[in-house]
Design a protein around this motif. Structure first.
Motif, PDB file in Angstrom:
ATOM      1  N   ASP A 154       0.832  -1.200   0.000  1.00  0.00           N
ATOM      2  CA  ASP A 154       0.000   0.000   0.000  1.00  0.00           C
ATOM      3  C   ASP A 154       0.871   1.254   0.000  1.00  0.00           C
ATOM      4  N   GLY A 155       0.303   2.348  -0.451  1.00  0.00           N
ATOM      5  CA  GLY A 155       1.027   3.620  -0.479  1.00  0.00           C
ATOM      6  C   GLY A 155       0.072   4.748  -0.155  1.00  0.00           C
ATOM      7  N   THR A 156       0.608   5.884   0.256  1.00  0.00           N
ATOM      8  CA  THR A 156      -0.257   6.994   0.675  1.00  0.00           C
ATOM      9  C   THR A 156      -0.687   7.856  -0.505  1.00  0.00           C
ATOM     10  N   ASP A 157       0.099   7.870  -1.573  1.00  0.00           N
ATOM     11  CA  ASP A 157      -0.229   8.715  -2.720  1.00  0.00           C
ATOM     12  C   ASP A 157      -1.100   7.936  -3.700  1.00  0.00           C
ATOM     13  N   LYS A 158      -2.427   8.188  -3.617  1.00  0.00           N
ATOM     14  CA  LYS A 158      -3.365   7.374  -4.397  1.00  0.00           C
ATOM     15  C   LYS A 158      -3.694   8.004  -5.743  1.00  0.00           C
ATOM     16  N   ASN A 213       5.500   6.769  -3.136  1.00  0.00           N
ATOM     17  CA  ASN A 213       4.527   6.299  -2.139  1.00  0.00           C
ATOM     18  C   ASN A 213       3.233   5.797  -2.767  1.00  0.00           C
ATOM     19  N   HIS A 214       3.317   5.331  -4.005  1.00  0.00           N
ATOM     20  CA  HIS A 214       2.109   4.844  -4.672  1.00  0.00           C
ATOM     21  C   HIS A 214       1.877   3.372  -4.336  1.00  0.00           C
ATOM     22  N   GLU A 220      11.621   9.064  -3.812  1.00  0.00           N
ATOM     23  CA  GLU A 220      10.407   9.212  -3.001  1.00  0.00           C
ATOM     24  C   GLU A 220       9.263   8.603  -3.807  1.00  0.00           C
TER      25      GLU A 220
END
Lengths: 538, 193
Positions: free
Chosen positions: A230-234, A258-259, A256
């Motif tokens: 999972d990542g925070t940048d959706k 975060n996807h 970097e």
């Protein structure tokens, strides 16, 4: 457990041995050849006397493996992607019969066509046939999937496709082994009619096949081979299939990023994870080493309205294999290429070896055909396909295994006479025989050259089923003895080769000329030398 | 540590033996390793390339990214130039100076050497001549490995051990010749780098 340094191909072979396989069947083809070769040379396989001989072609291999599965034992079939076309009839129907003993079909695809005539994606065949797919990301998964593939096959009573691409097939890395399993004993299918595909039975079997699909999908959703990071940048989510995951990780290393990333290595597509990704992300980039198979399927999952990007919208190139650079560019990163290649660097295409008998065949053929004009040589798949290149420029077609004889026949039917077929010994027993029967039954005016070098040369000198049998086969098919001509292709013998060719080109019927000289790459092979001596071949 | 090496040459020149030796040495050092190689059609006298990646951390891609190679190790001079886009800034170009000419339009050798000499970090070595000197013409590929060894982040002794494993089957005489070849290559680079 023991750690080995293995090619992706070899990892599959070792995984199959450790997974309790009783036999491997296949026909050599880059990049799949090393799977069966590893088993042929494995001490364990030899001690257990696992079946490990080459088959005449991929269809006979697939059917033999299905027979072993019918008898309750675990079997593997190996081939390159285009080999699956040859085996397709058996492959598609094996989904309807189902398996008894575990059955794994390995297809090694060749995107970018390093050694192939197309870059077809075998996952399409599996989808078409309702067969589950395992697609390894690395050598360890290749091993684990061969091992687990038999379990999956036996659990759902269905053949499993293990699909990999060139880069994994021919790349080496460390692999940790699992405990070795015993082979199955002989046991007949519980339902004695399972393998009888009469329409009434096939209809029932087909319902069974469709009925197990939700179970296969659940298996994929729960598979350890399908991972969701999972990542925070959706804004963007990524789906990476098989080896694409490696290039993705390489590209984002030190950045970097975060996807969310869904790695798919077991199919049917794990719907649960895919739905989660589509619902949460504005867009999804699909990365596949091959055709946009998953990408096209996701375009049909449009409920969430998520934008799907990949090979179809130009995010990634439409053709060719993936690489770290291609993936990095697709993610929008700059790629810092090294210095440009200087202009003086010339291309260096592959060529027939110095001293190869095929060269003398083409030299003689070009001279003999000069008076008839160009465009009448139909060739086939093998080293002799390199006769298309300068300085020979000797052949006009190369399509699929066996197409030389049949295309020459069709061209002769159209009035292009004489028409010449050039085929190797191993390709002849793979797929040339049936075409020759067609030609003989109509006495077509074609000249068939079976350039016999006692081996399957292009893939590295594997056994040829034609060894010592060609004259008997063509005689048996009905070619007249007077028009079966065996000769030695060499510079010293050039006049004879040319005069025989001229005589047979002038004959208004089927001739078979057999130029016979051992492949120089196999000269150190003692087993082959003994066989040649025993058969009295020169 | 991490060393990414592009190996290049012509089919049949022995780059896979180089790769196997480095691979053995990497295992000896408990390093991660991925080595991608070419089989099949292009082996017949065509250009061949192998990617060799060794690292003390897990390696993702089997292929080296463009601009990522620490070293191009080529057993043929023109082939050393074919893979330049993979070379990292400040990376080394280590190549045999003897050409393998099997195409009619092979460029002038002086021009090829001039292109190689444009790189400050280059080693241009006549591996064929050195191999002939030690009486083992077939070992020119191992001379090349020796010439590249100062740029491979592994103890030299582990490469020697790799050679013992790879060539051990062929007998002690062949092992010794190859170790001699390896050392001769290394000595050349140490004098000329």
């Amino acid at each position: 457990m023991e750690k080995l340094l293995l090619l992706g191909d070899e990892a599959i072979a070792q995984g199959a041995i450790d997974g309790g396989m009783s036999g491997i069947y296949g026909y050599p083809g880059t990049p799949s050849t090393e799977i069966a070769e590893y088993i042929q040379h494995s001490k364990e396989a030899i001690d257990k006397d696992l079946h490990r001989e080459w088959s005449s072609n991929e269809k006979t291999a697939m059917e033999s493996a299905l027979g072993m599965s019918y008898a309750g034992k675990r079997a593997m079939v190996t081939m390159k992607h285009v080999g699956l076309n040859v085996a397709a009839d058996a492959f598609v129907n094996s989904a309807v019969t189902g398996a008894n003993g575990g059955l794994i079909v390995v297809a090694a695809d060749d995107p970018s066509m390093h050694s192939s005539q197309n870059e077809q994606d075998s996952r399409f065949y599996a989808k078409f046939s309702f067969i589950p797919v395992l697609e390894p990301t690395n050598q360890q998964e290749a091993y684990d999937m061969a091992y687990y593939g038999f379990e999956l096959s036996e659990k759902f009573k269905i053949p499993v496709l293990l699909r990999l691409t060139t880069r994994l097939a021919h790349s080496r890395a460390g692999v940790v082994r699992k405990p070795s399993k015993a082979e199955n004993g002989v046991s007949l299918p519980e339902n004695p009619r399972q393998f009888v595909l009469l329409p009434a039975i096939a209809r029932k079997n087909y319902e069974v096949l469709l009925g197990i699909q939700p179970g296969l999908e659940k298996e994929a959703e729960e598979s350890e081979f399908n991972t969701y990071i999972d990542g925070t940048d959706k804004k963007t989510g990524i789906i990476a299939c098989g080896i694409a995951q490696n290039y993705l990780l390489e590209s984002i290393n030190g950045k970097e990023f975060n996807h969310p990333i869904l790695k798919i290595s077991q199919y049917p597509i794990p719907r649960k994870q895919v739905n989660k990704l589509l619902e949460e992300c504005d867009e999804v980039i699909v990365m596949e080493d091959g055709y946009p198979v998953v990408e096209e399927m996701l375009k049909g999952y449009q409920e969430a309205g998520t934008k799907i990007r990949g090979r179809l919208d130009g995010t990634l190139p439409r053709t060719g294999e993936l690489s770290p650079a291609v993936v990095a560019k697709g993610l929008g990163y700059d790629v810092n290429e090294g210095p440009a290649v200087p202009e003086l660097v010339q291309s260096r295409p592959p060529a027939m070896c110095t001293g190869c008998g095929h060269i003398d065949v083409y030299t003689a053929l070009n001279k003999s055909l000069a008076k008839y004009g160009e465009g009448r040589v139909f060739s086939d798949i093998g080293c002799y396909t390199l006769g298309a290149l300068p300085p020979y420029n000797a052949i006009n077609t190369c399509v699929d295994m066996g197409a030389s004889i049949t295309m020459a026949k069709g061209a002769a039917d159209a009035g292009l006479v004489p028409a010449v077929a050039v085929i190797g010994d191993s390709t002849f027993t793979h797929s040339g025989l049936t075409g020759l029967i067609d030609a003989v039954s109509e006495n077509s005016p074609i000249t068939v050259i079976i350039s016999d070098n006692f081996t399957t040369g292009m893939t590295g000198g594997q056994d040829s089923k034609a060894l010592g049998r060609i004259e008997d086969i063509v005689k048996g098919i009905g070619v007249e003895e007077a028009h079966i001509r065996v000769l030695k292709p060499s510079k010293a013998n050039m006049d004879e080769v040319i005069s025989v060719l001229e005589e047979e080109l002038a004959y208004n019927g089927v001739s078979v000329i057999i130029p016979r000289r051992q492949c120089i790459q196999t000269m150190k092979n003692k087993t082959l030398a003994a066989k040649i001596a025993e058969l009295g071949l020169k | 540590m991490k060393t990414d090496i592009v190996l290049s040459g012509v089919g049949g020149q022995g780059i896979l033996s180089i790769a196997a030796t480095i691979g053995m040495a990497a295992l000896e050092n408990n390093l991660f390793l991925k080595q991608s190689e070419i089989h099949g059609m292009s082996q017949r006298g065509g250009d061949v390339q192998s990617s060799m990646r060794i690292s003390d951390k897990e390696i993702a891609s089997d292929l080296i990214p463009l601009g990522g190679a620490d070293l191009i190790l080529s057993v043929e001079p023109m082939e050393s130039l074919r893979h330049l886009p993979f070379l990292k800034e400040g990376g080394w170009l280590v190549t045999n100076s003897t050409p393998f000419v099997n195409i009619p339009n092979y460029p002038e050798l002086d021009d090829v050497h001039a292109e190689i000499k444009k790189f400050p970090n280059h080693i241009l070595i006549d591996a064929d001549a050195i191999a002939a000197e030690i009486g083992s013409r077939k070992s020119s590929n191992i001379v090349m490995l020796g010439a590249a060894s100062p740029f491979i982040d592994m103890p030299f002794e582990t490469l020697e051990a790799g050679i013992r494993k790879i060539f051990g089957r062929k007998g002690e005489a062949i092992v010794e010749k190859n170790i001699e070849a390896l050392r001769a290559g290394r000595d050349f680079t140490q004098k000329n780098k």
